[in-house]
Design an enzyme around this catalytic site. Structure first.
Site, PDB file in Angstrom:
ATOM      1  N   HIS A  42      19.694  -2.195  -9.281  1.00 47.89           N
ATOM      2  CA  HIS A  42      19.518  -3.607  -8.893  1.00 47.89           C
ATOM      3  C   HIS A  42      19.508  -4.519 -10.116  1.00 47.89           C
ATOM      4  O   HIS A  42      20.112  -5.586 -10.105  1.00 47.89           O
ATOM      5  CB  HIS A  42      18.208  -3.781  -8.118  1.00 47.89           C
ATOM      6  CG  HIS A  42      18.234  -3.232  -6.728  1.00 47.89           C
ATOM      7  ND1 HIS A  42      19.304  -3.405  -5.868  1.00 47.89           N
ATOM      8  CD2 HIS A  42      17.300  -2.522  -6.030  1.00 47.89           C
ATOM      9  CE1 HIS A  42      19.033  -2.815  -4.709  1.00 47.89           C
ATOM     10  NE2 HIS A  42      17.833  -2.269  -4.782  1.00 47.89           N
TER      11      HIS A  42
ATOM     12  N   GLY B 157       0.816  -1.209   0.000  1.00 47.08           N
ATOM     13  CA  GLY B 157       0.000   0.000   0.000  1.00 47.08           C
ATOM     14  C   GLY B 157       0.847   1.255   0.000  1.00 47.08           C
ATOM     15  O   GLY B 157       2.035   1.220  -0.344  1.00 47.08           O
TER      16      GLY B 157
ATOM     17  N   HIS C  21       9.509  -4.141 -10.468  1.00 41.22           N
ATOM     18  CA  HIS C  21       8.121  -3.921 -10.083  1.00 41.22           C
ATOM     19  C   HIS C  21       7.985  -2.659  -9.241  1.00 41.22           C
ATOM     20  O   HIS C  21       8.747  -2.462  -8.292  1.00 41.22           O
ATOM     21  CB  HIS C  21       7.605  -5.123  -9.270  1.00 41.22           C
ATOM     22  CG  HIS C  21       7.579  -6.400 -10.052  1.00 41.22           C
ATOM     23  ND1 HIS C  21       7.413  -7.639  -9.456  1.00 41.22           N
ATOM     24  CD2 HIS C  21       7.689  -6.637 -11.388  1.00 41.22           C
ATOM     25  CE1 HIS C  21       7.426  -8.575 -10.396  1.00 41.22           C
ATOM     26  NE2 HIS C  21       7.599  -7.996 -11.562  1.00 41.22           N
TER      27      HIS C  21
ATOM     28  N   HIS D 236      22.443  -2.515  -2.083  1.00 39.28           N
ATOM     29  CA  HIS D 236      22.232  -1.221  -1.442  1.00 39.28           C
ATOM     30  C   HIS D 236      23.540  -0.618  -0.935  1.00 39.28           C
ATOM     31  O   HIS D 236      24.445  -1.333  -0.518  1.00 39.28           O
ATOM     32  CB  HIS D 236      21.240  -1.369  -0.282  1.00 39.28           C
ATOM     33  CG  HIS D 236      19.829  -1.527  -0.755  1.00 39.28           C
ATOM     34  ND1 HIS D 236      18.886  -2.275  -0.092  1.00 39.28           N
ATOM     35  CD2 HIS D 236      19.198  -1.032  -1.856  1.00 39.28           C
ATOM     36  CE1 HIS D 236      17.739  -2.227  -0.750  1.00 39.28           C
ATOM     37  NE2 HIS D 236      17.906  -1.479  -1.832  1.00 39.28           N
TER      38      HIS D 236
ATOM     39  N   HIS E 180      17.156   3.940  -9.084  1.00 44.53           N
ATOM     40  CA  HIS E 180      17.605   3.013  -8.043  1.00 44.53           C
ATOM     41  C   HIS E 180      17.380   1.553  -8.463  1.00 44.53           C
ATOM     42  O   HIS E 180      18.290   0.715  -8.375  1.00 44.53           O
ATOM     43  CB  HIS E 180      16.840   3.319  -6.747  1.00 44.53           C
ATOM     44  CG  HIS E 180      17.127   2.369  -5.622  1.00 44.53           C
ATOM     45  ND1 HIS E 180      17.984   2.670  -4.583  1.00 44.53           N
ATOM     46  CD2 HIS E 180      16.659   1.122  -5.362  1.00 44.53           C
ATOM     47  CE1 HIS E 180      18.035   1.647  -3.749  1.00 44.53           C
ATOM     48  NE2 HIS E 180      17.236   0.685  -4.189  1.00 44.53           N
ATOM     49  N   GLU E 181      16.185   1.258  -8.920  1.00 44.99           N
ATOM     50  CA  GLU E 181      15.858  -0.137  -9.238  1.00 44.99           C
ATOM     51  C   GLU E 181      16.647  -0.648 -10.444  1.00 44.99           C
ATOM     52  O   GLU E 181      16.974  -1.829 -10.521  1.00 44.99           O
ATOM     53  CB  GLU E 181      14.352  -0.287  -9.466  1.00 44.99           C
ATOM     54  CG  GLU E 181      13.482   0.071  -8.261  1.00 44.99           C
ATOM     55  CD  GLU E 181      13.798  -0.733  -6.999  1.00 44.99           C
ATOM     56  OE1 GLU E 181      14.261  -1.886  -7.134  1.00 44.99           O
ATOM     57  OE2 GLU E 181      13.596  -0.198  -5.893  1.00 44.99           O
TER      58      GLU E 181
END
Lengths: 121, 190
Positions: free
Chosen positions: B130, B80, B97, B136, B126-127
């Protein structure tokens, strides 16, 4: 010293955490909880730290006792997030835990092991 | 900077990416989202010898980007508003995602936005780190630091981000050193 605008900004940031998110944990009441304490909400904190790889507990049922493994997990969290490593739930640690973040775990990562070599150059 | 265990990386110099046409937001146009991701990918491709090609075919793309809500089947349910904002998987998985429940913004009017608004480009940048294999960072100024305050923008790679990805992929021959200097200055400036 913060300018009035900066102070207002900080206050707003804190407010966001409190008012905007029914699904996210508000850990502010856990500030300065001591090891050995039994406080409602500690289990949520353990669940949070488990979610991001800091607590290894296969059962995923957590107590509200601030125990040694939790202190170790907090220390590792502080190290990974660049905070002073105290193992305590100080304000900066709790505030950071309440901020939105990436869902990728912080642990199970490989720290750059060429750091000393790089620094020497 | 850190890496995923085993330091996985892509062993190709071109990666295709696609943005899902089904898992999308109703309040952002696909062009807005594409523009944001083009900028985010260009940050990384400017420093490493990997280029990113936007394609339409989601199923065959190397990198698959979409907005998902709640439990979306990968074992990492979204929660959420705020909380976890997004996640991406290590090479060569390729999935990125974003939590559809967030109030994503794509313009620069951060102060005029909702108090829970999250800058899409910051999270995308940021993603993508990854997706490329970075974990991180413990440096708060780094793009790869795990937390991001609402209504803040952090899209410029710092020396820490660049050093991490360079170790995986080597330098882009066109890498401009002055851009690194600028990043170092940004660290000094907090």
């Amino acid at each position: 010293r913060n300018t009035p605008e900066a102070e207002q900004s900080t206050a707003k940031a804190t407010q966001i955490i409190h008012v905007s998110n029914s699904t996210w944990h508000d850990f502010s009441r856990l500030v300065d909880v001591q090891i050995g304490s039994h406080v409602s909400g500690v289990s949520e904190l353990k669940r949070y730290l488990h979610r991001f790889g800091y607590v290894n507990d296969g059962s995923e049922i957590f107590s509200d006792v601030f125990d040694g493994p939790l202190e170790s997990a907090i220390s590792l969290y502080q190290e990974n997030l660049g905070l002073p490593i105290t193992g305590r739930l100080d304000t900066s640690t709790v505030t950071l835990m309440s901020l939105p973040r990436c869902g990728v775990s912080d642990t199970h990562m490989t720290i750059n092991n060429d750091f000393l070599h790089t620094t020497a150059h | 900077y850190t890496y995923f265990n085993g330091k996985p990386k892509w062993n190709r110099d071109t990666l295709t990416y696609a943005i899902s046409k089904t898992h999308k937001l109703d309040y952002l146009t696909s062009e807005d989202v594409k523009t944001v991701f083009r900028r985010a990918f260009s940050q990384w491709s400017s420093v490493i010898p990997v280029s990113f090609e936007e394609v339409d075919d989601f199923t065959t793309a190397d990198l698959k980007i979409g907005f998902y809500a709640g439990d979306h089947g990968d074992g990492l349910p979204f929660d959420g508003v705020l909380g976890t904002l997004a996640h991406a998987f290590a090479p060569e998985n390729g999935r990125l995602h974003l939590d559809a429940a967030e109030t994503w913004i794509v313009d620069d009017d951060l102060k005029g936005s909702s108090e829970v608004a999250v800058d899409l480009e910051s999270v995308a940048t940021h993603e993508i780190g990854h997706l490329l294999g970075l974990g991180h960072s413990s440096q708060e100024s780094a793009v790869m630091y795990p937390s991001l305050r609402p209504r803040t923008k952090k899209v410029d790679l710092t020396v820490d981000d660049v050093a991490g990805v360079l170790k995986l992929y080597g330098p882009n021959p066109k890498l401009r050193l002055d851009s690194l200097t600028q990043s170092e200055d940004s660290i000094k400036n907090g």
